[in-house]
Scaffold this active site. Structure first.
Site, PDB file in Angstrom:
ATOM      1  N   ASP A  39       0.842  -1.201   0.000  1.00 32.10           N
ATOM      2  CA  ASP A  39       0.000   0.000   0.000  1.00 32.10           C
ATOM      3  C   ASP A  39       0.880   1.256   0.000  1.00 32.10           C
ATOM      4  O   ASP A  39       0.593   2.236  -0.699  1.00 32.10           O
ATOM      5  CB  ASP A  39      -0.912  -0.015   1.235  1.00 32.10           C
ATOM      6  CG  ASP A  39      -1.607  -1.359   1.386  1.00 32.10           C
ATOM      7  OD1 ASP A  39      -2.418  -1.689   0.516  1.00 32.10           O
ATOM      8  OD2 ASP A  39      -1.311  -2.083   2.351  1.00 32.10           O
ATOM      9  N   HIS A  59      -4.691  -3.377   6.347  1.00 35.08           N
ATOM     10  CA  HIS A  59      -4.474  -3.649   4.917  1.00 35.08           C
ATOM     11  C   HIS A  59      -5.822  -4.044   4.321  1.00 35.08           C
ATOM     12  O   HIS A  59      -6.128  -5.218   4.132  1.00 35.08           O
ATOM     13  CB  HIS A  59      -3.446  -4.758   4.695  1.00 35.08           C
ATOM     14  CG  HIS A  59      -3.386  -5.184   3.256  1.00 35.08           C
ATOM     15  ND1 HIS A  59      -2.932  -4.349   2.250  1.00 35.08           N
ATOM     16  CD2 HIS A  59      -3.759  -6.315   2.630  1.00 35.08           C
ATOM     17  CE1 HIS A  59      -3.027  -4.966   1.088  1.00 35.08           C
ATOM     18  NE2 HIS A  59      -3.535  -6.160   1.283  1.00 35.08           N
TER      19      HIS A  59
HETATM   20  N1  LIG Z   1      -0.763  -7.927   2.307  1.00 31.41           N
HETATM   21  C1  LIG Z   1      -0.766  -7.691   1.003  1.00 31.41           C
HETATM   22  O1  LIG Z   1      -0.424  -6.574   0.585  1.00 31.41           O
HETATM   23  C2  LIG Z   1      -1.183  -8.734   0.002  1.00 31.41           C
HETATM   24  C3  LIG Z   1      -1.038  -8.469  -1.366  1.00 31.41           C
HETATM   25  C4  LIG Z   1      -1.388  -9.456  -2.291  1.00 31.41           C
HETATM   26  C5  LIG Z   1      -1.894 -10.683  -1.844  1.00 31.41           C
HETATM   27  N2  LIG Z   1      -2.042 -10.895  -0.519  1.00 31.41           N
HETATM   28  C6  LIG Z   1      -2.537 -12.178  -0.001  1.00 31.41           C
HETATM   29  O2  LIG Z   1      -1.476 -13.150  -0.054  1.00 31.41           O
HETATM   30  C7  LIG Z   1      -2.033 -14.449  -0.039  1.00 31.41           C
HETATM   31  C8  LIG Z   1      -1.361 -15.335  -1.088  1.00 31.41           C
HETATM   32  O3  LIG Z   1      -1.600 -14.844  -2.377  1.00 31.41           O
HETATM   33  P1  LIG Z   1      -1.197 -15.701  -3.669  1.00 31.41           P
HETATM   34  O4  LIG Z   1      -1.599 -14.886  -4.830  1.00 31.41           O
HETATM   35  O5  LIG Z   1       0.192 -16.197  -3.584  1.00 31.41           O
HETATM   36  O6  LIG Z   1      -2.212 -16.931  -3.525  1.00 31.41           O
HETATM   37  P2  LIG Z   1      -2.162 -18.342  -4.220  1.00 31.41           P
HETATM   38  O7  LIG Z   1      -3.508 -18.933  -4.064  1.00 31.41           O
HETATM   39  O8  LIG Z   1      -1.512 -18.270  -5.564  1.00 31.41           O
HETATM   40  O9  LIG Z   1      -1.144 -19.163  -3.296  1.00 31.41           O
HETATM   41  C9  LIG Z   1      -1.426 -19.460  -1.962  1.00 31.41           C
HETATM   42  C10 LIG Z   1      -0.662 -20.731  -1.629  1.00 31.41           C
HETATM   43  O10 LIG Z   1      -0.825 -20.968  -0.241  1.00 31.41           O
HETATM   44  C11 LIG Z   1      -0.905 -22.353  -0.068  1.00 31.41           C
HETATM   45  N3  LIG Z   1      -1.486 -22.643   1.252  1.00 31.41           N
HETATM   46  C12 LIG Z   1      -2.783 -22.638   1.616  1.00 31.41           C
HETATM   47  N4  LIG Z   1      -2.908 -23.019   2.891  1.00 31.41           N
HETATM   48  C13 LIG Z   1      -1.658 -23.258   3.340  1.00 31.41           C
HETATM   49  C14 LIG Z   1      -1.132 -23.706   4.583  1.00 31.41           C
HETATM   50  N5  LIG Z   1      -1.939 -24.002   5.614  1.00 31.41           N
HETATM   51  N6  LIG Z   1       0.202 -23.852   4.699  1.00 31.41           N
HETATM   52  C15 LIG Z   1       1.017 -23.598   3.665  1.00 31.41           C
HETATM   53  N7  LIG Z   1       0.582 -23.193   2.456  1.00 31.41           N
HETATM   54  C16 LIG Z   1      -0.741 -23.023   2.313  1.00 31.41           C
HETATM   55  C17 LIG Z   1      -1.743 -22.837  -1.250  1.00 31.41           C
HETATM   56  O11 LIG Z   1      -1.558 -24.232  -1.491  1.00 31.41           O
HETATM   57  C18 LIG Z   1      -1.183 -21.960  -2.376  1.00 31.41           C
HETATM   58  O12 LIG Z   1      -0.101 -22.599  -3.044  1.00 31.41           O
HETATM   59  C19 LIG Z   1      -3.538 -14.240  -0.256  1.00 31.41           C
HETATM   60  O13 LIG Z   1      -4.155 -14.314   1.016  1.00 31.41           O
HETATM   61  C20 LIG Z   1      -3.629 -12.836  -0.791  1.00 31.41           C
HETATM   62  O14 LIG Z   1      -4.890 -12.254  -0.526  1.00 31.41           O
HETATM   63  C21 LIG Z   1      -1.678  -9.961   0.409  1.00 31.41           C
HETATM   64  O1  LIG Z   2      -5.727 -10.309  -2.312  1.00 34.92           O
HETATM   65  C1  LIG Z   2      -6.370  -9.237  -2.247  1.00 34.92           C
HETATM   66  O2  LIG Z   2      -7.564  -9.173  -1.876  1.00 34.92           O
HETATM   67  C2  LIG Z   2      -5.717  -7.942  -2.635  1.00 34.92           C
HETATM   68  C3  LIG Z   2      -4.354  -7.779  -2.057  1.00 34.92           C
HETATM   69  O3  LIG Z   2      -4.381  -7.751  -0.666  1.00 34.92           O
HETATM   70  C4  LIG Z   2      -3.723  -6.517  -2.594  1.00 34.92           C
HETATM   71  O4  LIG Z   2      -3.665  -5.504  -1.863  1.00 34.92           O
HETATM   72  O5  LIG Z   2      -3.295  -6.523  -3.754  1.00 34.92           O
END
Ligand SMILES: NC(=O)c1ccc[n+]([C@@H]2O[C@H](COP(=O)([O-])OP(=O)(O)OC[C@H]3O[C@@H](n4cnc5c(N)ncnc54)[C@H](O)[C@@H]3O)[C@@H](O)[C@H]2O)c1
Ligand SMILES: O=C(O)C[C@H](O)C(=O)O
Length: 325
Positions: free
Chosen positions: A157, A185
């Site tokens: 962010d 967030h």
């Molecule tokens: N804070 C931020 O700014 C921000 C930004 C983008 C995404 N995110 C979040 O990050 C997370 C991951 O995003 P992504 O695009 O990589 O998702 P994704 O679905 O591509 O990958 C998630 C992975 O986590 C694994 N997983 C699920 N449960 C698990 C567990 N108990 N132990 C270990 N691994 C496990 C899944 O098998 C999968 O491979 C999501 O929750 C998304 O919303 C946060």
């Molecule tokens: O995974 C989402 O919901 C959005 C993510 O947290 C982001 O800020 O890009």
């Protein structure tokens, strides 16, 4: 000394964008060898093995080994840095309480495994959403680890806010200092231009108030949703980049004359209830985050900080009612 970095959700899209950068030295610096520990659910272990093969094929000089496991106790054993990326995404028909409960089932046991097995200097960054509250769940399952070692990511962010402001004022990102993201967030977050500086002058005084209120704040706060809409998947490379920035600054320190944003356990500063994992303006000194003190908060900012912190209080109360903290 070789640093062990555990990444959960290693086979996911953020994992794929993150692991190569950690192995190349961008997380901890060009002098620090790393050992990677990849934690996945059993169905995704094979895919993580494929990523590990690719990591091998890069012949990174700093990479001193890769472990893959579906067992948190093994994956966090001796870990110095933990990037908790894997989370349960919200699916159709799922209520907010269901989402919090499903994530409690992930972050509670991972917090306990960190408590029981990680190295004494463990630093945890939670990326998986809802990141702030997942961090709170993990932290409360790890009573032997200092609470300050559990953080959640608002650096994406922060970087989004820098980039939007730089484009508006047609200045390089590097000219902007003292940006702050306050709160959660989520779409309630508050990107603050009243303390940010561009060319040494307050940013809010260099933009129209309507733009600040009606364009800048919602664009930054809803950028995650806009990426999902455009890409058909949530942000991955930019999220990985922000995770690298967060841990790099935590370990190596923030530059003099500037600060950054991170969600860390509140000490009560700026009226944020103690213990909530909320985003603040922070500096890192000697490997510890410190909240920047003494900023004047006007009524406009106060209202927005309170709204986002209020949402964090609701999330905390919901996970407390579910017995997750
Ligand atoms: N804070 C931020 O700014 C921000 C930004 C983008 C995404 N995110 C979040 O990050 C997370 C991951 O995003 P992504 O695009 O990589 O998702 P994704 O679905 O591509 O990958 C998630 C992975 O986590 C694994 N997983 C699920 N449960 C698990 C567990 N108990 N132990 C270990 N691994 C496990 C899944 O098998 C999968 O491979 C999501 O929750 C998304 O919303 C946060
Ligand atoms: O995974 C989402 O919901 C959005 C993510 O947290 C982001 O800020 O890009």
């Amino acid at each position: 000394m070789t640093v062990k970095v555990t990444v959960t959700g290693a086979a996911g899209q953020i994992g794929y964008a993150l692991l190569f950068r950690i192995a190349s030295g961008q997380l901890l610096g060009a002098d620090t060898p790393v050992k990677l520990s990849l934690l996945e659910i059993p169905q995704a272990v094979k895919s993580a093995e494929g990523t590990a093969m690719e990591l091998d094929d890069c012949a990174f000089p700093l990479l001193r080994g890769i472990e893959i496991s579906d067992d948190p106790a093994k994956a966090f054993d001796g870990a110095n840095v933990a990037l908790l990326v894997g989370a349960r995404p919200r699916t159709k028909g799922m209520e907010r309480g269901d989402l919090l409960e499903a994530n409690g089932g992930i972050f509670g046991p991972q917090g306990k495994a960190i408590n029981d097995h990680a190295a004494d200097d463990i630093r945890v960054l939670v990326v998986g959403n809802p990141a702030n509250t997942n961090a709170l769940i993990a932290q409360s399952a790890a009573p032997d680890v200092p609470a300050e070692r559990f953080t959640a990511m608002t650096r994406l962010d922060h970087n989004r806010a820098l980039s939007q402001l730089a484009a508006k004022l047609n200045v390089p990102v590097a000219e902007i200092k003292k940006m702050t993201i306050w709160g959660n967030h989520s779409a309630t977050q508050y990107p603050d231009l009243f303390h940010a500086e561009v060319g040494g002058k307050i940013a809010a005084e260099q933009v129209e108030q309507e733009w600040l209120r009606d364009t800048f704040i919602p664009t930054v706060a809803k950028r995650g949703a806009a990426i999902i809409e455009a890409r058909g998947a949530s942000s991955a490379a930019s999220a990985a980049n922000a995770a690298i920035d967060h841990v790099h600054d935590w370990v190596n320190g923030t530059p003099e004359g500037d600060w950054t944003s991170a969600a860390i356990p509140s000490d009560g500063s700026y009226g944020v209830p103690e213990g909530l994992i909320s985003s603040f303006p922070v500096v890192s000194r000697n490997g510890r985050w410190e909240i920047v003190q003494g900023l004047e908060i006007d009524a406009f900012s106060r209202e927005r900080i309170d709204a986002s912190v209020g949402e964090l209080v609701e999330e905390r109360d919901a996970v407390r009612a579910l017995g997750l903290i």
